[in-house]
Design a protein around this motif. Structure first.
Motif, PDB file in Angstrom:
ATOM      1  N   GLY A 199      14.367  -8.350  40.049  1.00  0.00           N
ATOM      2  CA  GLY A 199      13.584 -10.067  39.628  1.00  0.00           C
ATOM      3  C   GLY A 199      13.169 -11.111  39.853  1.00  0.00           C
ATOM      4  N   TRP A 200      14.730 -11.063  41.825  1.00  0.00           N
ATOM      5  CA  TRP A 200      14.318 -12.751  42.409  1.00  0.00           C
ATOM      6  C   TRP A 200      13.106 -11.642  43.380  1.00  0.00           C
ATOM      7  CZ3 TRP A 200      15.891 -16.446  40.507  1.00  0.00           C
ATOM      8  CH2 TRP A 200      17.096 -15.898  39.313  1.00  0.00           C
ATOM      9  N   LEU A 201      12.445 -10.352  43.769  1.00  0.00           N
ATOM     10  CA  LEU A 201      12.068 -10.303  44.321  1.00  0.00           C
ATOM     11  C   LEU A 201      10.506 -10.263  44.265  1.00  0.00           C
ATOM     12  CD1 LEU A 201      14.175  -7.463  46.192  1.00  0.00           C
ATOM     13  CD2 LEU A 201      14.434  -9.909  46.759  1.00  0.00           C
ATOM     14  N   PRO A 202       9.719 -11.047  45.236  1.00  0.00           N
ATOM     15  CA  PRO A 202       8.117 -11.184  45.245  1.00  0.00           C
ATOM     16  C   PRO A 202       7.191  -9.637  44.934  1.00  0.00           C
ATOM     17  CG  PRO A 202       8.181 -12.006  46.530  1.00  0.00           C
ATOM     18  CD  PRO A 202      10.132 -11.353  46.038  1.00  0.00           C
ATOM     19  N   THR A 258      21.907  -3.346  41.834  1.00  0.00           N
ATOM     20  CA  THR A 258      22.533  -3.485  40.259  1.00  0.00           C
ATOM     21  C   THR A 258      22.312  -4.785  39.452  1.00  0.00           C
ATOM     22  OG1 THR A 258      24.943  -3.446  40.589  1.00  0.00           O
ATOM     23  CG2 THR A 258      24.250  -1.448  40.472  1.00  0.00           C
ATOM     24  N   TYR A 259      22.266  -4.714  38.588  1.00  0.00           N
ATOM     25  CA  TYR A 259      21.975  -6.059  37.268  1.00  0.00           C
ATOM     26  C   TYR A 259      21.700  -6.940  37.741  1.00  0.00           C
ATOM     27  CZ  TYR A 259      24.999  -2.461  34.869  1.00  0.00           C
ATOM     28  OH  TYR A 259      25.235  -0.991  34.519  1.00  0.00           O
ATOM     29  N   GLY A 260      20.181  -7.475  37.615  1.00  0.00           N
ATOM     30  CA  GLY A 260      19.973  -8.643  37.902  1.00  0.00           C
ATOM     31  C   GLY A 260      18.930  -8.824  39.692  1.00  0.00           C
ATOM     32  N   CYS A 267      24.861 -12.642  55.399  1.00  0.00           N
ATOM     33  CA  CYS A 267      23.877 -14.022  54.623  1.00  0.00           C
ATOM     34  C   CYS A 267      22.890 -13.302  55.053  1.00  0.00           C
ATOM     35  CB  CYS A 267      25.018 -15.292  54.717  1.00  0.00           C
ATOM     36  SG  CYS A 267      23.599 -16.008  53.757  1.00  0.00           S
ATOM     37  N   CYS A 268      22.155 -13.364  54.085  1.00  0.00           N
ATOM     38  CA  CYS A 268      20.862 -13.377  54.518  1.00  0.00           C
ATOM     39  C   CYS A 268      19.662 -12.847  53.602  1.00  0.00           C
ATOM     40  CB  CYS A 268      20.392 -11.765  55.492  1.00  0.00           C
ATOM     41  SG  CYS A 268      20.768 -10.309  55.614  1.00  0.00           S
ATOM     42  N   ASP A 269      18.802 -13.097  53.106  1.00  0.00           N
ATOM     43  CA  ASP A 269      17.162 -12.580  52.074  1.00  0.00           C
ATOM     44  C   ASP A 269      17.550 -11.320  52.372  1.00  0.00           C
ATOM     45  OD1 ASP A 269      15.030 -12.289  50.733  1.00  0.00           O
ATOM     46  OD2 ASP A 269      13.654 -12.554  52.481  1.00  0.00           O
ATOM     47  N   LEU A 287      23.012  -4.684  48.565  1.00  0.00           N
ATOM     48  CA  LEU A 287      22.532  -5.457  48.037  1.00  0.00           C
ATOM     49  C   LEU A 287      22.549  -6.609  46.787  1.00  0.00           C
ATOM     50  CD1 LEU A 287      18.754  -3.386  48.973  1.00  0.00           C
ATOM     51  CD2 LEU A 287      20.186  -4.493  50.324  1.00  0.00           C
ATOM     52  N   GLN A 288      22.172  -7.669  47.528  1.00  0.00           N
ATOM     53  CA  GLN A 288      22.519  -8.759  46.541  1.00  0.00           C
ATOM     54  C   GLN A 288      23.807  -9.375  45.997  1.00  0.00           C
ATOM     55  OE1 GLN A 288      18.491  -8.043  45.294  1.00  0.00           O
ATOM     56  NE2 GLN A 288      19.330  -9.616  44.106  1.00  0.00           N
ATOM     57  N   CYS A 289      24.809  -9.040  46.695  1.00  0.00           N
ATOM     58  CA  CYS A 289      26.058  -8.821  46.061  1.00  0.00           C
ATOM     59  C   CYS A 289      27.303  -9.378  45.977  1.00  0.00           C
ATOM     60  CB  CYS A 289      27.192  -8.414  47.009  1.00  0.00           C
ATOM     61  SG  CYS A 289      27.289  -9.342  49.166  1.00  0.00           S
ATOM     62  N   HIS A 290      26.003 -11.113  45.443  1.00  0.00           N
ATOM     63  CA  HIS A 290      26.703 -12.189  44.610  1.00  0.00           C
ATOM     64  C   HIS A 290      28.075 -12.557  45.879  1.00  0.00           C
ATOM     65  CE1 HIS A 290      26.572 -15.486  41.788  1.00  0.00           C
ATOM     66  NE2 HIS A 290      28.232 -14.449  41.312  1.00  0.00           N
ATOM     67  N   PHE A 291      29.132 -12.656  44.709  1.00  0.00           N
ATOM     68  CA  PHE A 291      30.615 -13.200  45.618  1.00  0.00           C
ATOM     69  C   PHE A 291      31.177 -11.532  45.668  1.00  0.00           C
ATOM     70  CE2 PHE A 291      31.341 -14.464  41.182  1.00  0.00           C
ATOM     71  CZ  PHE A 291      32.334 -14.232  41.600  1.00  0.00           C
ATOM     72  N   PHE A 335      21.616 -13.805  49.875  1.00  0.00           N
ATOM     73  CA  PHE A 335      21.036 -15.269  50.896  1.00  0.00           C
ATOM     74  C   PHE A 335      22.079 -16.027  50.533  1.00  0.00           C
ATOM     75  CE2 PHE A 335      17.554 -16.163  47.742  1.00  0.00           C
ATOM     76  CZ  PHE A 335      17.964 -16.259  46.199  1.00  0.00           C
ATOM     77  N   SER A 336      22.775 -16.179  49.311  1.00  0.00           N
ATOM     78  CA  SER A 336      23.784 -17.334  49.256  1.00  0.00           C
ATOM     79  C   SER A 336      25.164 -18.007  50.028  1.00  0.00           C
ATOM     80  CB  SER A 336      23.928 -17.413  47.538  1.00  0.00           C
ATOM     81  OG  SER A 336      24.807 -18.172  47.363  1.00  0.00           O
ATOM     82  N   ASP A 337      24.633 -18.527  51.236  1.00  0.00           N
ATOM     83  CA  ASP A 337      25.904 -18.587  51.689  1.00  0.00           C
ATOM     84  C   ASP A 337      27.046 -18.902  51.129  1.00  0.00           C
ATOM     85  OD1 ASP A 337      24.307 -20.413  51.547  1.00  0.00           O
ATOM     86  OD2 ASP A 337      25.410 -21.934  52.218  1.00  0.00           O
TER      87      ASP A 337
HETATM   88  C1  LIG Z   1      22.576 -11.630  39.155  1.00  0.00           C
HETATM   89  S1  LIG Z   1      23.422 -11.517  41.180  1.00  0.00           S
HETATM   90  C2  LIG Z   1      23.766  -9.578  41.089  1.00  0.00           C
HETATM   91  C3  LIG Z   1      24.568  -9.813  40.604  1.00  0.00           C
HETATM   92  C4  LIG Z   1      25.400  -8.655  41.111  1.00  0.00           C
HETATM   93  N1  LIG Z   1      25.554  -7.339  39.777  1.00  0.00           N
HETATM   94  C5  LIG Z   1      26.496  -8.728  41.433  1.00  0.00           C
HETATM   95  O1  LIG Z   1      27.415  -7.919  42.173  1.00  0.00           O
HETATM   96  O2  LIG Z   1      27.489  -9.449  41.224  1.00  0.00           O
HETATM   97  C6  LIG Z   1      21.573 -11.595  41.617  1.00  0.00           C
HETATM   98  C7  LIG Z   1      21.839 -11.956  42.792  1.00  0.00           C
HETATM   99  O3  LIG Z   1      20.797 -11.950  43.592  1.00  0.00           O
HETATM  100  C8  LIG Z   1      20.918 -12.772  44.987  1.00  0.00           C
HETATM  101  N2  LIG Z   1      19.788 -13.376  45.391  1.00  0.00           N
HETATM  102  C9  LIG Z   1      18.091 -13.404  44.724  1.00  0.00           C
HETATM  103  N3  LIG Z   1      17.145 -13.361  45.897  1.00  0.00           N
HETATM  104  C10 LIG Z   1      18.002 -13.016  46.695  1.00  0.00           C
HETATM  105  C11 LIG Z   1      16.884 -12.737  48.213  1.00  0.00           C
HETATM  106  N4  LIG Z   1      15.932 -12.766  48.266  1.00  0.00           N
HETATM  107  N5  LIG Z   1      17.728 -11.831  49.487  1.00  0.00           N
HETATM  108  C12 LIG Z   1      19.449 -11.924  49.061  1.00  0.00           C
HETATM  109  N6  LIG Z   1      20.226 -12.505  47.930  1.00  0.00           N
HETATM  110  C13 LIG Z   1      19.025 -13.030  47.053  1.00  0.00           C
HETATM  111  C14 LIG Z   1      21.599 -14.326  44.540  1.00  0.00           C
HETATM  112  O4  LIG Z   1      22.389 -14.958  45.205  1.00  0.00           O
HETATM  113  C15 LIG Z   1      22.451 -13.195  43.583  1.00  0.00           C
HETATM  114  O5  LIG Z   1      23.986 -13.273  43.715  1.00  0.00           O
END
Ligand SMILES: C[S@@+](CC[C@H](N)C(=O)[O-])C[C@H]1O[C@@H](n2cnc3c(N)ncnc32)[C@H](O)[C@@H]1O
Length: 264
Positions: free
Chosen positions: A128-131, A123-125, A103-105, A57-61, A80-82
């Motif tokens: 904090g992006w989720l309410p 993992t890592y970051g 690509c999804c929330d 989950l939240q795999c960045h690139f 969620f970042s296309d």
């Molecule tokens: C700090 S990065 C995570 C980095 C990770 N440790 C890695 O494997 O590179 C946070 C990621 O969360 C994603 N993100 C943030 N809010 C999100 C959401 N509501 N749904 C899906 N992805 C989300 C961002 O696009 C970003 O790629």
């Protein structure tokens, strides 16, 4: 403002991707040459993943997702970042690594996937992006196989109580309202110039624990660390190889925590 969080945060993450790919932080040359992006904490928790199915989950690139695939796992990454997902797909193709990226929330993961996984990894970051952590934990419970395991590592909520220079306590540990910030750069590449607004949430440890418990998951490992494996915050020094602490707070605060949770 809060109901626009997805749109604002997505825009911010899209704006970071290109700069992250050319940053020293993400070491793309080394990664392409085969270096794993995984750090000591998650490596110890993961053990042998050969043949296991993993949802990231939240795999960045996709660096960690692809690192897990290189270890023999069958991997799916969602973000969620296309722009991040496009780059993850390009990278998988370029490196001939078998991986699926969607690509999804986070909250809509189950609308895109019906498969259940041996491991959910995040993992890592991330949170904090989720309410709402109850919704996060429900997604994890729904997408894990019975007997499957969550592996979660993130920055400690104490870290997010401080201002950027760790000089004073700027936010409450029990922070109920979202944190709205104007951001002009990124942890991975200070040369990135952006003018974005982000909306984030501080989640205390009991909030995480209770959300997982409510979703029926059993927390079976929990640990805190006085270091970060990433040099991604201000004023850090490397106290041991790949272990970073705040220069004037060495061994005084927790910086990262890790937990695993089982679906019975
Ligand atoms: C700090 S990065 C995570 C980095 C990770 N440790 C890695 O494997 O590179 C946070 C990621 O969360 C994603 N993100 C943030 N809010 C999100 C959401 N509501 N749904 C899906 N992805 C989300 C961002 O696009 C970003 O790629």
């Amino acid at each position: 403002m809060q109901d626009k969080y997805l749109e604002l945060n997505r825009q911010n993450w899209n704006n970071r991707v290109a700069g992250h790919l050319r940053s020293d932080f993400y070491e793309m040359d080394a990664f392409r040459a085969g270096k794993s992006s995984l750090k000591e904490i998650e490596i110890a928790l993961l053990g042998n993943v050969e043949g296991k199915s993993i949802l990231h989950l939240q795999c960045h690139f996709g660096q960690d997702t692809l690192s897990l695939a290189r270890m023999g796992a069958q991997v799916t990454g969602i973000d969620f970042s296309d722009k991040a997902i496009d780059e993850a797909q390009n990278l998988a193709k370029e490196l001939s690594i078998d991986a699926t990226f969607i690509c999804c929330d986070v909250y809509s993961t189950s609308d895109h996937l019906s498969e259940q996984f041996d491991i959910i990894y995040t993992t890592y970051g991330t949170i904090g992006w989720l309410p709402d952590l109850d919704k996060w934990a429900k997604v994890i419970a729904d997408r894990l196989k019975p007997g499957g395991q969550l592996i979660f590592v993130d920055f400690h909520p104490v870290v997010w109580m401080f201002d950027d220079d760790f000089k004073h306590v700027a936010y409450n540990y029990f922070q109920e309202s979202p944190i709205v910030e104007d951001v002009s750069s990124s942890y991975a590449n200070k040369e990135i110039q952006i003018t974005d607004t982000t909306i984030t949430w501080n989640h205390g440890l009991s909030e995480v624990y209770q959300a997982l418990q409510k979703a029926g998951l059993i927390v079976n490992h929990f640990s805190e660390y006085p270091f970060s494996p990433y040099d991604c915050l201000n004023d850090l020094i490397e106290v041991e190889p790949n272990r970073f602490q705040v220069k004037h707070l060495v061994n005084k605060i927790p910086m990262v925590y890790a937990l695993t949770a089982l679906k019975a």
